[in-house]
Each structure stands twice: as C-alpha cells, then as structure tokens.
Design a protein around this motif. Structure first.
Motif, PDB file in Angstrom:
ATOM      1  N   LEU A  33       0.826  -1.201   0.000  1.00 24.90           N
ATOM      2  CA  LEU A  33       0.000   0.000   0.000  1.00 24.90           C
ATOM      3  C   LEU A  33       0.863   1.254   0.000  1.00 24.90           C
ATOM      4  N   LEU A  34       1.986   1.226   0.725  1.00 25.50           N
ATOM      5  CA  LEU A  34       2.895   2.364   0.759  1.00 25.50           C
ATOM      6  C   LEU A  34       3.474   2.676  -0.620  1.00 25.50           C
ATOM      7  N   MET A  35       3.524   1.686  -1.494  1.00 23.81           N
ATOM      8  CA  MET A  35       4.066   1.907  -2.832  1.00 23.81           C
ATOM      9  C   MET A  35       3.277   2.949  -3.616  1.00 23.81           C
ATOM     10  N   THR A  36       1.977   3.058  -3.390  1.00 25.32           N
ATOM     11  CA  THR A  36       1.188   4.026  -4.158  1.00 25.32           C
ATOM     12  C   THR A  36       1.500   5.462  -3.760  1.00 25.32           C
ATOM     13  N   PRO A  37       1.578   5.825  -2.478  1.00 19.88           N
ATOM     14  CA  PRO A  37       2.105   7.159  -2.157  1.00 19.88           C
ATOM     15  C   PRO A  37       3.544   7.351  -2.652  1.00 19.88           C
ATOM     16  N   GLY A  38       4.350   6.273  -2.623  1.00 18.45           N
ATOM     17  CA  GLY A  38       5.697   6.374  -3.189  1.00 18.45           C
ATOM     18  C   GLY A  38       5.656   6.693  -4.666  1.00 18.45           C
ATOM     19  N   LEU A  39       4.750   6.046  -5.379  1.00 16.52           N
ATOM     20  CA  LEU A  39       4.582   6.330  -6.805  1.00 16.52           C
ATOM     21  C   LEU A  39       4.133   7.778  -7.006  1.00 16.52           C
ATOM     22  N   ALA A  40       3.293   8.280  -6.116  1.00 17.45           N
ATOM     23  CA  ALA A  40       2.841   9.666  -6.221  1.00 17.45           C
ATOM     24  C   ALA A  40       4.020  10.625  -6.143  1.00 17.45           C
ATOM     25  N   PHE A  41       4.953  10.382  -5.240  1.00 12.33           N
ATOM     26  CA  PHE A  41       6.150  11.220  -5.162  1.00 12.33           C
ATOM     27  C   PHE A  41       7.020  11.055  -6.407  1.00 12.33           C
ATOM     28  N   SER A  59      -2.955   9.229  -8.099  1.00 13.12           N
ATOM     29  CA  SER A  59      -2.596   8.034  -7.330  1.00 13.12           C
ATOM     30  C   SER A  59      -3.483   7.884  -6.100  1.00 13.12           C
ATOM     31  N   PHE A  60      -3.683   8.985  -5.371  1.00 11.20           N
ATOM     32  CA  PHE A  60      -4.512   8.905  -4.174  1.00 11.20           C
ATOM     33  C   PHE A  60      -5.975   8.639  -4.539  1.00 11.20           C
ATOM     34  N   GLY A  61      -6.427   9.195  -5.658  1.00 12.46           N
ATOM     35  CA  GLY A  61      -7.782   8.906  -6.107  1.00 12.46           C
ATOM     36  C   GLY A  61      -7.968   7.434  -6.419  1.00 12.46           C
ATOM     37  N   ALA A  62      -6.923   6.831  -7.025  1.00 11.19           N
ATOM     38  CA  ALA A  62      -6.991   5.391  -7.305  1.00 11.19           C
ATOM     39  C   ALA A  62      -7.111   4.590  -6.015  1.00 11.19           C
ATOM     40  N   MET A  63      -6.429   5.028  -4.962  1.00 13.61           N
ATOM     41  CA  MET A  63      -6.523   4.325  -3.684  1.00 13.61           C
ATOM     42  C   MET A  63      -7.971   4.324  -3.187  1.00 13.61           C
ATOM     43  N   GLY A  64      -8.634   5.472  -3.309  1.00 16.13           N
ATOM     44  CA  GLY A  64     -10.009   5.550  -2.831  1.00 16.13           C
ATOM     45  C   GLY A  64     -10.971   4.727  -3.661  1.00 16.13           C
ATOM     46  N   ASN A 221      11.321  18.378  -9.749  1.00 13.79           N
ATOM     47  CA  ASN A 221      11.812  18.099  -8.401  1.00 13.79           C
ATOM     48  C   ASN A 221      12.438  16.708  -8.363  1.00 13.79           C
ATOM     49  N   LEU A 222      13.728  16.619  -8.633  1.00 20.80           N
ATOM     50  CA  LEU A 222      14.395  15.317  -8.659  1.00 20.80           C
ATOM     51  C   LEU A 222      14.525  14.670  -7.280  1.00 20.80           C
ATOM     52  N   PRO A 223      14.662  15.430  -6.188  1.00 21.12           N
ATOM     53  CA  PRO A 223      14.595  14.771  -4.871  1.00 21.12           C
ATOM     54  C   PRO A 223      13.284  14.026  -4.641  1.00 21.12           C
ATOM     55  N   PHE A 224      12.152  14.585  -5.119  1.00 20.91           N
ATOM     56  CA  PHE A 224      10.888  13.859  -5.043  1.00 20.91           C
ATOM     57  C   PHE A 224      10.986  12.535  -5.794  1.00 20.91           C
ATOM     58  N   VAL A 225      11.593  12.570  -6.966  1.00 20.73           N
ATOM     59  CA  VAL A 225      11.724  11.356  -7.779  1.00 20.73           C
ATOM     60  C   VAL A 225      12.514  10.295  -7.031  1.00 20.73           C
ATOM     61  N   MET A 226      13.623  10.681  -6.430  1.00 19.24           N
ATOM     62  CA  MET A 226      14.455   9.704  -5.712  1.00 19.24           C
ATOM     63  C   MET A 226      13.770   9.207  -4.442  1.00 19.24           C
ATOM     64  N   LEU A 227      13.057  10.105  -3.753  1.00 18.92           N
ATOM     65  CA  LEU A 227      12.284   9.676  -2.581  1.00 18.92           C
ATOM     66  C   LEU A 227      11.231   8.654  -3.001  1.00 18.92           C
ATOM     67  N   ALA A 229      11.223   6.702  -5.646  1.00 15.68           N
ATOM     68  CA  ALA A 229      11.859   5.447  -6.040  1.00 15.68           C
ATOM     69  C   ALA A 229      12.269   4.637  -4.812  1.00 15.68           C
ATOM     70  N   GLY A 230      12.770   5.332  -3.782  1.00 14.51           N
ATOM     71  CA  GLY A 230      13.139   4.632  -2.558  1.00 14.51           C
ATOM     72  C   GLY A 230      11.953   3.990  -1.868  1.00 14.51           C
ATOM     73  N   LEU A 231      10.833   4.701  -1.816  1.00 14.19           N
ATOM     74  CA  LEU A 231       9.624   4.137  -1.215  1.00 14.19           C
ATOM     75  C   LEU A 231       9.095   2.963  -2.033  1.00 14.19           C
ATOM     76  N   LEU A 232       9.174   3.075  -3.357  1.00 12.38           N
ATOM     77  CA  LEU A 232       8.761   1.962  -4.208  1.00 12.38           C
ATOM     78  C   LEU A 232       9.626   0.734  -3.952  1.00 12.38           C
ATOM     79  N   TRP A 233      10.932   0.917  -3.892  1.00 12.10           N
ATOM     80  CA  TRP A 233      11.843  -0.199  -3.657  1.00 12.10           C
ATOM     81  C   TRP A 233      11.547  -0.840  -2.302  1.00 12.10           C
ATOM     82  N   PHE A 234      11.347  -0.013  -1.295  1.00 11.86           N
ATOM     83  CA  PHE A 234      11.043  -0.526   0.040  1.00 11.86           C
ATOM     84  C   PHE A 234       9.750  -1.343   0.035  1.00 11.86           C
ATOM     85  N   GLY A 235       8.705  -0.781  -0.563  1.00 11.44           N
ATOM     86  CA  GLY A 235       7.432  -1.487  -0.592  1.00 11.44           C
ATOM     87  C   GLY A 235       7.441  -2.725  -1.451  1.00 11.44           C
TER      88      GLY A 235
END
Length: 471
Positions: A33-41, A59-64, A221-227, A229-235
C-alpha cells in the motif's frame, strides 16, 4: 500468486491460523500500500510544478476508488468461482466480501481470507495508479476516477482471474490446460497490463501542448523522484516476497532476488547514460531501480540470484534505450510508463523462458536444461494479456473521452492543471498579505520571480533545471 516446489509446506491444518504467515502478510500488505504514495512522489517530481498535485491526486484517487470497488465486486470478479467459462470470477459469490470476514485457509494455508483480500487490493490499487503516468498533465480528475472504477472492473479483475484466480490460465483452464505460464508477482497482471493501458490512453487523449517543443516540459523536483523510487523499492519487498503468501524459503528467495535485480538494473541504466550522454544522473538511478523492480516481479520466486542479476542488468539497459523510442514515434507517454512497465514487464515475463529453475511448475528455462519449453507459454500469455488490455482500455478511454470529456481544455492545460482541477498549487509562489491566494493569478502558474510560467524565457527556465532530463 504461485507457490513453487521450493516452498516449505505447513504440517498443520490449512484452516488453522498460522500466526507467523498472518503477521508477515499483514506487514507485506502495508508495504505494498505504501508503494502508491511512493509512486505519487515519483511521478510528482517528474512533472512540471503546475501539475504536481494533480498527478499525485491521481494516485490517491486510485486508492479511494479501487479499494471500494474491490470490496464491493472487484474481488469476486478476480478471485470468485469461475463464470463465463473462466473469463471472470462470479462477482455475486461474495458481494461486499460477505461470508469472508472470519474464514481461514480459503486462498492460502493458515491465512485469514481477509488478509489475502487486503493484499490483493493493494495490487489492484497500484496497477491503476501506474497508468496515470502515461497521461500526466492533461486529464480531468472526475473522469479519471470513473476510468479507474471501470478499468479495474473490466480489465484488471479479469486478467487477475486468468492468472491467479483459477481462470483461463489455471491448470484446468482453457489456456492453462495446454500451456503452463509463470508469473510470480504480477509481470503480466500489473506491469504489462498497466503499461499497455497507459499506451492506449495516451493515444486516445493525444499529446500535451508543446510536447517535444517546449523546453519547460521537464522534471521539476528530482529529490521527489528519488524519494518516490526509494519508497517503491522498500514497498516492493512486500510486493514480491509477499506473493508467496507464506513466510518460507521461497519468500526469502524472492526478497533477495528483488534486491539483486534492482541493483543490477540501476547500474545497467547508469552505464547506458554514461555511454550515451556522458553523465550518470539521479533520474537515471531512480528510473533504473524501478525498471529492475518491474522486470524481476514475474521471476523473483522462480530464478536463482545469478539469474536475477542478469534479468535486472538487461532490464536497465533495455528500458533506458526504450525511453528514447517515444520521441522517434511521437508518442507522448509523459512519464515513460510504456518504456519501463510494459517493456520491463515483458522482458521479465519472457526471461523465465531462459532463467527459470526446474520445479513442480516447469522443466526449467533454456539455461537450466529446459530448452525453449517454458519460453512459448510466456509469449502466448503476454500476447493475450496485451491484447485484452489494449482493446478494453481503448474502449473505456474513448467512451469517457467522447461523453464526459477526459482531457482538460487547452486554456486550463496552459494555466496549470493543479489550479484548474483542484484550486491549489504545490508551492506558495505568490504571496499576498502573507498568504497564498490561488485566484490572484487568474489560473496561471507563477514563478518565484513573479513571471508567469507561460511567459518565462526558455533559457532562464533551462538554467534552473538539471543537465539531463526525461521529458
């Protein structure tokens, strides 16, 4: 999900709760589930600043939407008893999840059915969210929510039923009785499906204004992109290792293969960038990691670590090269959903024909003594999934676009979709009396220097952006 010969069997009654498996699967579900907010970033950083909230809201709309649809009838369509000769499951068998709240072992030994249902819901959610990247910066939010509900019902649920729910590709199914394809965690169901859907929706809606002409169409915002990607990898460790539905040796193998393939893909993508462009970029590292995660998804429980490394390395190279194809053919796949998810998912699916270990499900891939026996089922499965996703997505997208109007107007696209669709902006760039007032700029995004985005000189904008960007 597939349980291979490597699994450690439970020596208990399947209907008796397994606390270890249940605890692991609850955690894995939360990770996915955390992967979807990660994808949003991840997506949010890739678009222009005037579009960041909208793409994150998709992304958040898809969750709902998808979670509610899944509970009411989506789960039944995907995992209910066969209906229509295995084309879908029976949506009325457990309408609203009735009769499943306290059952155990229906889908996996020792696992409450509600845990399995929740885990599968997170897969459906992120599959829909992935599509949004192909049509970023030009979709109205209301029609997107309707598309999400229709797509998960008519496209995702049937394919999930074919592959995982006992439908067409099951051992007794129309196709599965003749061939035995492998997909451990969703190379076909999730990634090829979402990638092809993104392609068709991008074709239906057309290109963004200024595509391949406006130098301002670049990541903001490339820091958003890397954040992200990190959340996606974690999830993704929950996504892949959790697909074993047990805490056993195969889950451990899938976890390790997820690490190795992703790392190898990251390096492969950076190598291509260094050779082609002269620089290894943060954007390339993030994109390469996602490409590796995609490619190893169908294979993670069926290959050894060396096979995972090779799958990941090839994915990094192939997906990096595929990104450039959209410019040659003029396809505005905004955030490279096709290049990363369809191409990466296709390679991961076909790679099992080369790298699959011998097991109860397969004689093995080409490099493990099985010849090309496993290769042909992988191709046929990929073709069937691609065709269904393409045809149904085109029909759904075209119907919504021609009735409700799925694309924003040209004026709103120029002004900024965040303001026109959500009455918000991501950054307080216009200050009036100490607070931000969206209406003050009459729908136009404004830079910190007070210049409207549509009026900002291209060279000034370019100076604020990284050397290598992906449009």
């Amino acid at each position: 999900m597939n349980i291979s010969q490597l699994s450690v069997g439970l020596a208990v009654d399947p209907a008796v709760l397994d606390p270890g498996a249940t605890a692991w699967m609850l955690a894995a579900s939360a990770l996915v589930l955390l992967m979807t907010p990660g994808l949003a970033f991840f997506y949010g950083g890739l678009v222009r600043m005037k579009s960041v909230l909208n793409i994150m809201m998709m992304s958040f709309g898809a969750m709902g939407v998808v979670a509610v649809v899944w509970a009411l009838w989506g789960y039944g369509l995907a995992f209910g008893p066969d209906a229509m000769a295995g084309l879908v499951g029976d949506p009325f068998a457990n309408l609203g999840l009735s009769g499943l709240t306290s059952s155990i072992g229906g889908k996996a030994p020792g696992l409450p059915d509600m845990v399995f249902i929740g885990f599968q819901a997170t897969f459906a959610i992120i599959t829909v969210a992935l599509i949004s990247g192909a049509v970023a910066e030009r979709v109205r939010f209301g029609p997107w929510l309707l598309f999400s509900a229709l797509w998960v019902t008519l496209v995702y649920a049937p394919i999930a039923h074919w592959v995982w729910g006992g439908g067409l590709f099951a051992a007794t199914g129309l196709v599965g009785s003749k061939i035995s394809a492998l997909d451990f965690a969703g190379g076909t169901v999730v990634h090829m499906n979402a990638g092809m859907a993104g392609l068709m929706l991008a074709v239906v809606l057309g290109k963004r204004l200024g595509f391949m002409k406006d130098p301002n169409i670049r990541p903001h915002n490339l820091p958003f992109v890397m954040l992200g990607a990190g959340l996606l990898w974690f999830g993704w460790f929950g996504f892949n290792a959790g697909s074993e539905l047990a805490a056993d040796a195969t889950a451990a193998l899938a976890w390790t293969n997820t690490l190795l393939a992703t790392s190898a893909a990251l390096l492969g993508w950076l190598l291509i960038e260094r050779i082609r462009d002269g620089h290894a970029t943060s954007l390339g590292a993030a994109s390469g990691a996602v490409a590796g995660l995609v490619a190893v998804t169908p294979a993670c429980g069926f290959v050894d670590p060396v096979g995972a490394i090779l799958i990941g390395a090839v994915a990094g190279v192939v997906c990096a090269l595929a990104v450039g194809l959209k410019f040659r053919i003029g396809l505005d796949d905004s955030l490279d959903v096709v290049a990363v998810h369809f191409v990466g998912g296709l390679w991961g699916t076909l790679s099992l024909g080369f790298f699959a270990l011998p097991s109860a499900k397969t004689e093995g891939g080409l490099f493990y003594g099985g010849g090309l026996t496993q290769f042909w089922p992988q191709i046929l499965t990929a073709l069937i999934v691609t065709a269904w996703s393409a045809i149904m997505t085109a029909l759904i997208g075209f119907a919504i676009h021609k009735t409700m109007g799925m694309r924003v107007s040209e004026a709103n696209e120029r002004s900024g979709i965040d303001v026109t669709e959500h009455a918000e902006t991501a950054y307080e760039l216009l200050m009036v009396g100490g607070s931000f007032h969206p209406g003050e700029h009459h729908g136009k995004a404004v830079h910190g220097d007070g210049v409207h985005a549509d009026e900002a000189p291209a060279e000034a904008s370019a100076e604020r952006q990284p050397d290598r960007v992906r449009t």
